[in-house]
Every structure is written in C-alpha cells, then in structure tokens.
Enzyme design. Structure first.
Site, PDB file in Angstrom:
ATOM      1  N   HIS A  58       0.839  -1.213   0.000  1.00 30.20           N
ATOM      2  CA  HIS A  58       0.000   0.000   0.000  1.00 30.20           C
ATOM      3  C   HIS A  58       0.867   1.254   0.000  1.00 30.20           C
ATOM      4  O   HIS A  58       1.420   1.646   1.021  1.00 30.20           O
ATOM      5  CB  HIS A  58      -0.922  -0.002   1.229  1.00 30.20           C
ATOM      6  N   HIS A  60       1.319   5.260  -2.342  1.00 28.72           N
ATOM      7  CA  HIS A  60       0.731   6.165  -3.346  1.00 28.72           C
ATOM      8  C   HIS A  60       1.871   6.794  -4.139  1.00 28.72           C
ATOM      9  O   HIS A  60       2.359   7.872  -3.787  1.00 28.72           O
ATOM     10  CB  HIS A  60      -0.101   7.259  -2.665  1.00 28.72           C
ATOM     11  N   GLN A 154     -10.042   8.789  -5.376  1.00 31.62           N
ATOM     12  CA  GLN A 154      -9.755   9.609  -4.187  1.00 31.62           C
ATOM     13  C   GLN A 154     -10.843  10.634  -3.889  1.00 31.62           C
ATOM     14  O   GLN A 154     -11.081  10.981  -2.741  1.00 31.62           O
ATOM     15  CB  GLN A 154      -8.406  10.318  -4.371  1.00 31.62           C
ATOM     16  N   HIS A 212      -9.589   1.943   0.308  1.00 28.35           N
ATOM     17  CA  HIS A 212      -9.352   2.730   1.515  1.00 28.35           C
ATOM     18  C   HIS A 212     -10.675   2.728   2.272  1.00 28.35           C
ATOM     19  O   HIS A 212     -11.681   3.191   1.743  1.00 28.35           O
ATOM     20  CB  HIS A 212      -8.981   4.162   1.155  1.00 28.35           C
ATOM     21  N   GLU A 215     -11.077   5.610   6.829  1.00 30.54           N
ATOM     22  CA  GLU A 215      -9.849   6.260   7.305  1.00 30.54           C
ATOM     23  C   GLU A 215     -10.249   7.508   8.085  1.00 30.54           C
ATOM     24  O   GLU A 215     -10.079   8.640   7.630  1.00 30.54           O
ATOM     25  CB  GLU A 215      -8.913   6.604   6.142  1.00 30.54           C
ATOM     26  N   ASP A 311       2.233   3.666   2.614  1.00 32.78           N
ATOM     27  CA  ASP A 311       1.173   4.619   2.303  1.00 32.78           C
ATOM     28  C   ASP A 311       1.736   5.890   1.673  1.00 32.78           C
ATOM     29  O   ASP A 311       1.671   6.044   0.473  1.00 32.78           O
ATOM     30  CB  ASP A 311       0.325   4.936   3.551  1.00 32.78           C
TER      31      ASP A 311
END
Ligand SMILES: [Zn+2]
Length: 417
Positions: A58, A60, A154, A212, A215, A311
């Site tokens: 995981h 980005h 996102q 996701h 969160e 992350d």
C-alpha cells in the site's frame, strides 16, 4: 549448469542453522548446508539473515514527493491534505509523475522491496494522468520491481460524477485492481452505492479490489461491514483488501467483534498504515489522543491476514517516508504495542509473508523452484533487523542482484592516533 549466484552460510528465516543458497535462471536452484558447485557470483553471507524480499502492499506513488512544491497542510488533517492536492493534481504532467514515482521505486528496491502495490488517483481532476505516470515508471522499472496498480477514486464516485467511467477506463488502460474510498461519500446510501460500483467494475473485468476504508476516527463510519458483506455476496473471498480502517478502532467492542468475524469469513486482507495514520488521526483530539490505527492485535488473533504499508512518502498527508519496510515495521511495533518476541516476528511477517498474501504471490517462500526474490540483512534475526534498521546488504529480484548496500563505520576511542 553453473548457478548465477551462490550465497554462502546465510541464516534463512525460519530454517535452523546456516545454509548455502544457489540461484539459477531466476529461481532458487538448491538450498543446503554446503553446495559443492561454484556460482558465477559468490557472496559470503557470514551468518546474516536471508528473508524473502519485502512487499509493500500500500503506497501512493503518484502523490509521492509532491510535498516539496505545495502549500503547507496547516491543520494536519486528512481533509486538508486532499484539498491541497486539487490544484496540484489539475496541473499534473505524466512525465513529472513518472519521475517522482521512479525515485520512490528506487528507494524501495534499495531497502529490500521487490513487490509493490500502488494506488493512483482516478478522478475528474487529474483524469488518468496519475495512472499514465505510474505506468510509465513501472515500464522503466520492470527489471527492478513488480508493481501492481490500483485505480483509486480519491474524490469519491457518487460525489465526483464521471469517476465510475474513468475507473472502468483505468482498468482497461492498465490498472490491475479496482480501488475505493466509500467513507468519503456524503450519505450511507451513497457509501453503499460506492462499494457496489467498485464490485460492478471488478467483477466485470475479473479484478481484485483494494479499498481505503473508514480512514477516520469517527465510530459512525461503518463502510467496512458493507465491504465485507459485498465480498461475501459476490463470492470474492480472499480477493478484497481493506486499507487503513482506522474507525474500526473507534467502534464499540461488540460491533468491532461482529465486523472482524465477518472479515474473517470473507477472508478480507487488512492493511495498517501506521506511519501516516499516527500523523493524521486523532489530530484534533483533546488529551488523551487516540492512536489512529486499526485493531491490529484483534484482527491477528481472529486469524485475519494483516499486512502493513508505507502509504505516503513526503506528500501533503505525511512529510517523511522512504518506502523502507523495516522503518514501517518499527513504527508498527510501537503503534500496535507489538513487543514480545513472537509479536516482533509477526511485525516482520506483516511486511513480508502477510503482505505477499495480500498480493496473492504464489511462490513467495525461500524454497527450491520458487522465484528468487530475497534480501540479505546485516543482522542475525528479524527482531535485530528491525531494532538496528539493518543495512540491506544484497537485494535480489528474479534471481538478479538489483541492489547492494556497503557500510563503513569507524569508532575512535581515546588515545587512538
Ligand atoms: Zn492510502
């Protein structure tokens, strides 16, 4: 046939004593106490620990390193981190994304990671440029690392009309998995719709899902159960991953137990990202401040597969990170109170075997016939590797040495000249 590489006297994780390891044609050819043949290259392991290479499930890569050229995240919250990116994302260029992603891939490989799963934003602001950028970086790094890409909405799906079409296009254009962020929608009905859309696209293209989920510290954020329910309904057992799931820690215990049992039945993989979430969650809490990470111990005790991920790397969410899974392991041990010998061993597994299970790697172990992806650590045990943040002496991907770290330290006692 001459092996391409032989490591002499390595301590293979989980195997008693020392062993020689021969690698040929990208695979482990022989593992034994003393291999007679000579390799084209010979490395003295000297009792150092050899483990399967790290897996970061995981990260980005499209956002990595944007922290250098955006305004500060003054509140330090997740919400502001997303908003700061809007302007930046609208101006994204494919080549610039590829360059930043490539830099972080190199950092990952240098620290012993040879398999990565990256989310890339897919939304109406950046369109498919983040995907194109990370795909370009993937093409340039094929000899170093295996990179899976998750199409990540996102900005939401219901709240960002047109994203459903973009997600499907992303999968057709080269994204491997379908992502999601259901708690980011405006109402429970929209959140459910979000998860449904993800499953529609994934089942239509026969892809795995990695979302996701929740969160947030808000105990009312309950999309994780929707994800588990739809996993069961679609027969997607073992093909769905839920990242972050911070709200699980905020749920009342009885509801948390109910959800964890369902996750177990659906064989949903869980990924904690403690570096980012320790920084973001609980940010506006009065004392005592919540820890902001998911229920790692309870999930593990329930038999759920729990892995860890980096992350963020120097973006609007988190100012540090270098895609180093030993660093993530150290942070995890603190964040999740994992300190007993068997718990520290588990933390190491969360960055290796557990993470490989998330990616459904079929031949991950150090065993004859398997693909030779390993790291030689300058430490005798996983616990020492984590404590010392041990140098990665040798990193091998597909049987080829892809990175090497040589260190030199000197200590000068009084009286020395
Ligand atoms: Zn993430």
């Amino acid at each position: 046939m001459t092996p391409d590489l032989i490591l002499r006297q390595a301590r293979v994780w989980g195997r008693p004593g020392l062993a020689d390891i021969a690698v040929a044609a990208g695979r482990y050819a022989e593992i034994g106490p003393a291999i007679g043949a000579r390799g084209a290259r010979e490395v003295e392991a000297g009792g150092r620990l050899l483990t399967p290479a790290f897996v970061d499930p995981h990260i980005h890569l499209d956002k990595a390193l944007v922290g250098e050229d955006v305004r500060e995240n003054r509140s330090g919250t997740l919400r502001e981190a997303i908003e700061i990116l809007w302007e930046r994302k609208a101006a994204y260029a494919v080549e610039e994304i590829a360059r930043r992603a490539g830099q972080v891939i190199e950092s990952a490989v240098l620290t012993g990671t040879t398999r990565i799963r990256s989310h890339v934003d897919v939304d109406t602001i950046g369109q498919l440029r983040p995907l194109e950028g990370v795909m370009a970086a993937r093409a340039r790094s094929r000899d170093l690392v295996d990179l899976e890409i998750v199409a990540f909405p996102q900005e939401g799906i219901v709240r960002d009309p047109g994203t459903d079409t973009l997600l499907a296009r992303a999968v057709e254009a080269g994204a491997d998995l379908v992502g999601g962020v259901p708690h980011h929608e405006a109402s429970p009905a929209d959140q459910r719709r979000h998860v449904e859309v993800c499953f529609e696209i994934a089942t239509r293209h026969d892809r795995d899902i990695d979302m996701h989920v929740d969160e947030t510290d808000d105990p009312a954020s309950r999309t994780l159960e929707i994800v588990a329910d739809l996993t069961l309904a679609h027969g997607y057992h073992g093909r769905v991953t839920a990242g972050h799931t911070c709200a699980l820690a905020a749920y009342p215990d009885d509801y948390a137990r109910h959800v964890i049992a369902k996750l177990g039945r659906a064989r949903v993989h869980m990924i904690a990202n403690p570096a980012t979430n320790l920084m973001l969650q609980g940010r506006l809490d009065p004392q005592p401040v919540r820890r902001g990470i998911t229920r790692v111990k309870e999930l593990l005790e329930a038999g759920v597969n729990v892995a860890i991920g980096q992350d963020c790397v120097k973006d609007t969410f988190y100012p540090f990170g270098r895609a180093d899974m030993l660093e993530v392991a150290l942070i995890t041990a603190h964040a999740a109170h994992l300190s007993l010998p068997h718990e520290v061993e588990t933390v190491f597994a969360m960055a290796t075997t557990h993470a490989a299970r998330v990616l459904r790697v079929p031949d991950y172990a150090v065993a004859v016939g398997n693909r030779a992806d390993f790291v030689l650590l300058d430490a005798p045990t996983p616990a020492e590797a984590i404590r010392l943040q041990a140098p990665r002496r040798l990193v091998v991907s597909r049987g080829r040495v892809v990175a090497e770290t040589l260190t030199e330290q000197h200590l000068f006692r009084g009286g020395a000249t």
